[in-house]
Design a protein around this motif. Structure first.
Motif, PDB file in Angstrom:
ATOM      1  N   CYS A 185      23.832  -3.595   2.343  1.00 24.10           N
ATOM      2  CA  CYS A 185      22.609  -2.792   2.397  1.00 24.10           C
ATOM      3  C   CYS A 185      22.799  -1.701   3.453  1.00 24.10           C
ATOM      4  O   CYS A 185      23.251  -1.992   4.566  1.00 24.10           O
ATOM      5  CB  CYS A 185      21.421  -3.680   2.748  1.00 24.10           C
ATOM      6  N   ILE A 186      22.474  -0.469   3.099  1.00 23.57           N
ATOM      7  CA  ILE A 186      22.588   0.648   4.037  1.00 23.57           C
ATOM      8  C   ILE A 186      21.219   1.297   4.196  1.00 23.57           C
ATOM      9  O   ILE A 186      20.601   1.726   3.216  1.00 23.57           O
ATOM     10  CB  ILE A 186      23.608   1.683   3.565  1.00 23.57           C
ATOM     11  N   LEU A 187      20.753   1.348   5.437  1.00 21.46           N
ATOM     12  CA  LEU A 187      19.491   2.006   5.751  1.00 21.46           C
ATOM     13  C   LEU A 187      19.753   3.448   6.147  1.00 21.46           C
ATOM     14  O   LEU A 187      20.561   3.722   7.031  1.00 21.46           O
ATOM     15  CB  LEU A 187      18.784   1.283   6.899  1.00 21.46           C
ATOM     16  N   LEU A 188      19.063   4.368   5.516  1.00 22.85           N
ATOM     17  CA  LEU A 188      19.130   5.769   5.895  1.00 22.85           C
ATOM     18  C   LEU A 188      18.091   6.001   6.989  1.00 22.85           C
ATOM     19  O   LEU A 188      16.913   6.169   6.717  1.00 22.85           O
ATOM     20  CB  LEU A 188      18.866   6.664   4.686  1.00 22.85           C
ATOM     21  N   ALA A 189      18.553   5.987   8.235  1.00 20.76           N
ATOM     22  CA  ALA A 189      17.656   6.040   9.389  1.00 20.76           C
ATOM     23  C   ALA A 189      17.420   7.469   9.856  1.00 20.76           C
ATOM     24  O   ALA A 189      17.378   7.768  11.045  1.00 20.76           O
ATOM     25  CB  ALA A 189      18.216   5.194  10.528  1.00 20.76           C
ATOM     26  N   CYS A 190      17.280   8.344   8.898  1.00 19.51           N
ATOM     27  CA  CYS A 190      16.877   9.728   9.145  1.00 19.51           C
ATOM     28  C   CYS A 190      16.127  10.176   7.912  1.00 19.51           C
ATOM     29  O   CYS A 190      16.582   9.950   6.786  1.00 19.51           O
ATOM     30  CB  CYS A 190      18.085  10.628   9.399  1.00 19.51           C
ATOM     31  N   THR A 191      14.993  10.817   8.114  1.00 19.33           N
ATOM     32  CA  THR A 191      14.133  11.139   6.975  1.00 19.33           C
ATOM     33  C   THR A 191      14.676  12.284   6.126  1.00 19.33           C
ATOM     34  O   THR A 191      14.161  12.539   5.039  1.00 19.33           O
ATOM     35  CB  THR A 191      12.710  11.479   7.463  1.00 19.33           C
ATOM     36  N   HIS A 192      15.720  12.971   6.606  1.00 16.54           N
ATOM     37  CA  HIS A 192      16.385  13.976   5.773  1.00 16.54           C
ATOM     38  C   HIS A 192      17.268  13.332   4.699  1.00 16.54           C
ATOM     39  O   HIS A 192      17.439  13.887   3.611  1.00 16.54           O
ATOM     40  CB  HIS A 192      17.298  14.868   6.630  1.00 16.54           C
ATOM     41  N   TYR A 193      17.850  12.207   5.036  1.00 14.20           N
ATOM     42  CA  TYR A 193      18.959  11.667   4.256  1.00 14.20           C
ATOM     43  C   TYR A 193      18.641  11.286   2.811  1.00 14.20           C
ATOM     44  O   TYR A 193      19.562  11.252   1.988  1.00 14.20           O
ATOM     45  CB  TYR A 193      19.576  10.463   4.975  1.00 14.20           C
ATOM     46  N   PRO A 194      17.395  10.978   2.446  1.00 10.20           N
ATOM     47  CA  PRO A 194      17.143  10.661   1.033  1.00 10.20           C
ATOM     48  C   PRO A 194      17.602  11.754   0.067  1.00 10.20           C
ATOM     49  O   PRO A 194      17.923  11.457  -1.084  1.00 10.20           O
ATOM     50  CB  PRO A 194      15.622  10.469   0.984  1.00 10.20           C
ATOM     51  N   LEU A 195      17.665  12.992   0.532  1.00  7.82           N
ATOM     52  CA  LEU A 195      18.122  14.067  -0.352  1.00  7.82           C
ATOM     53  C   LEU A 195      19.605  13.945  -0.688  1.00  7.82           C
ATOM     54  O   LEU A 195      20.087  14.571  -1.635  1.00  7.82           O
ATOM     55  CB  LEU A 195      17.842  15.439   0.276  1.00  7.82           C
ATOM     56  N   LEU A 196      20.322  13.109   0.083  1.00  4.95           N
ATOM     57  CA  LEU A 196      21.749  12.908  -0.159  1.00  4.95           C
ATOM     58  C   LEU A 196      22.043  11.617  -0.926  1.00  4.95           C
ATOM     59  O   LEU A 196      23.215  11.290  -1.153  1.00  4.95           O
ATOM     60  CB  LEU A 196      22.510  12.873   1.180  1.00  4.95           C
TER      61      LEU A 196
END
Length: 279
Positions: free
Chosen positions: A189-200
């Protein structure tokens, strides 16, 4: 009820918090919202704790002045470097009836439910990763969980320059994902701990085996806020329910509008933050 004292404030150093804002507004569409992006001073990721605290406090106080009794720091760097100080030092002395919440604790409270191997990856800005906020907070709820961190300093600039869909982003996505996976073969499981990252996410998932799940924070934070408002009627009762959304930026309005349409999936009209309104 006076509308000026009834909105939920949502703050980010720039555009990324719009991904959290979008989830919150979808989950709780009835409330009024004021979003503030401090684009003139972003990104926050490489600033010192003291600077991030100062900038975040100024923007929180500005949102208080606009009539927001509750402010969400939809920014991992601000949550990591400024939230605790604001909650412990500033609110009791100056704003005892107001509340400021972040994005780290809501995520830490549930992250263990998404892993079978008890090994998770956390990808964030250098500031968030260096703060160790996620391992510290996660250990309070899931003491046996192993947290493997990876800073991704190039991702925010790539996204904010509109290059996240291009081939140029592939190199840095592959580089950081591979560096993370080399830290443990058991990450599932990888958490994207920056709110920009969902676009990637599409590019990130291309670099991952199918058994690894990618989590963004928007839905998690929205569910946590809904629960918070149910438990804290003294705050919820202050909030107007006219489904009004207002957007401000400390930076250039045209630039903000253009980027916001990418993060939100809709066009908006932004207003310029008047810093003279700071308390």
């Amino acid at each position: 009820m006076n509308n000026k004292v009834s909105s939920i404030g949502v703050f980010d150093s720039g555009f990324g918090g719009l991904t959290v804002f979008k989830s919150i507004a979808q989950k709780l569409p009835q409330y009024n919202y004021i979003y503030l992006g401090d684009n003139a001073r972003s990104p926050y990721g490489d600033h010192s704790f003291e600077t991030v605290y100062q900038y975040t406090l100024e923007c929180v106080e500005w949102l208080f002045a606009q009539g927001c009794p509750l402010v969400i720091l939809a920014c991992n760097t601000a949550s990591a470097k400024a939230l605790r100080s604001i909650q412990q030092l500033d609110l009791p002395k100056k704003y005892p009836n107001n509340r400021v919440l972040g994005v780290i604790r809501p995520t830490a409270e549930v992250i263990g439910n998404f892993t079978k191997t008890q090994n998770i990856g956390v990808m964030g800005t250098r500031g968030t990763i260096n703060s160790n906020s996620y391992p510290i907070e996660i250990s309070r709820f899931f003491p046996t969980l192993k947290v493997h961190q990876q800073s991704c300093p190039m991702w925010v600039p790539i996204i904010e320059n509109g290059e996240h869909l291009g081939d140029g982003a592939d190199f840095f996505v592959k580089e950081y994902v591979q560096e993370l996976l080399q830290k443990s073969a058991d990450i599932d499981c990888i958490l994207l701990a920056c709110t920009h990252y969902p676009l990637l996410i599409p590019k990130i998932e291309q670099q991952l085996p199918e058994n690894i799940q990618v989590l963004s924070q928007g839905e998690i934070v929205a569910n946590s806020l809904a629960n918070y408002l149910q438990r804290h009627t003294e705050i919820e009762s202050k909030l107007a329910k006219h489904s009004k959304k207002t957007f401000y930026t400390s930076g250039d309005i045209a630039t903000f509008n253009a980027h916001a349409s990418v993060f939100l999936g809709e066009e908006i009209k932004t207003q310029k933050m008047n810093s003279a309104l700071l308390p």
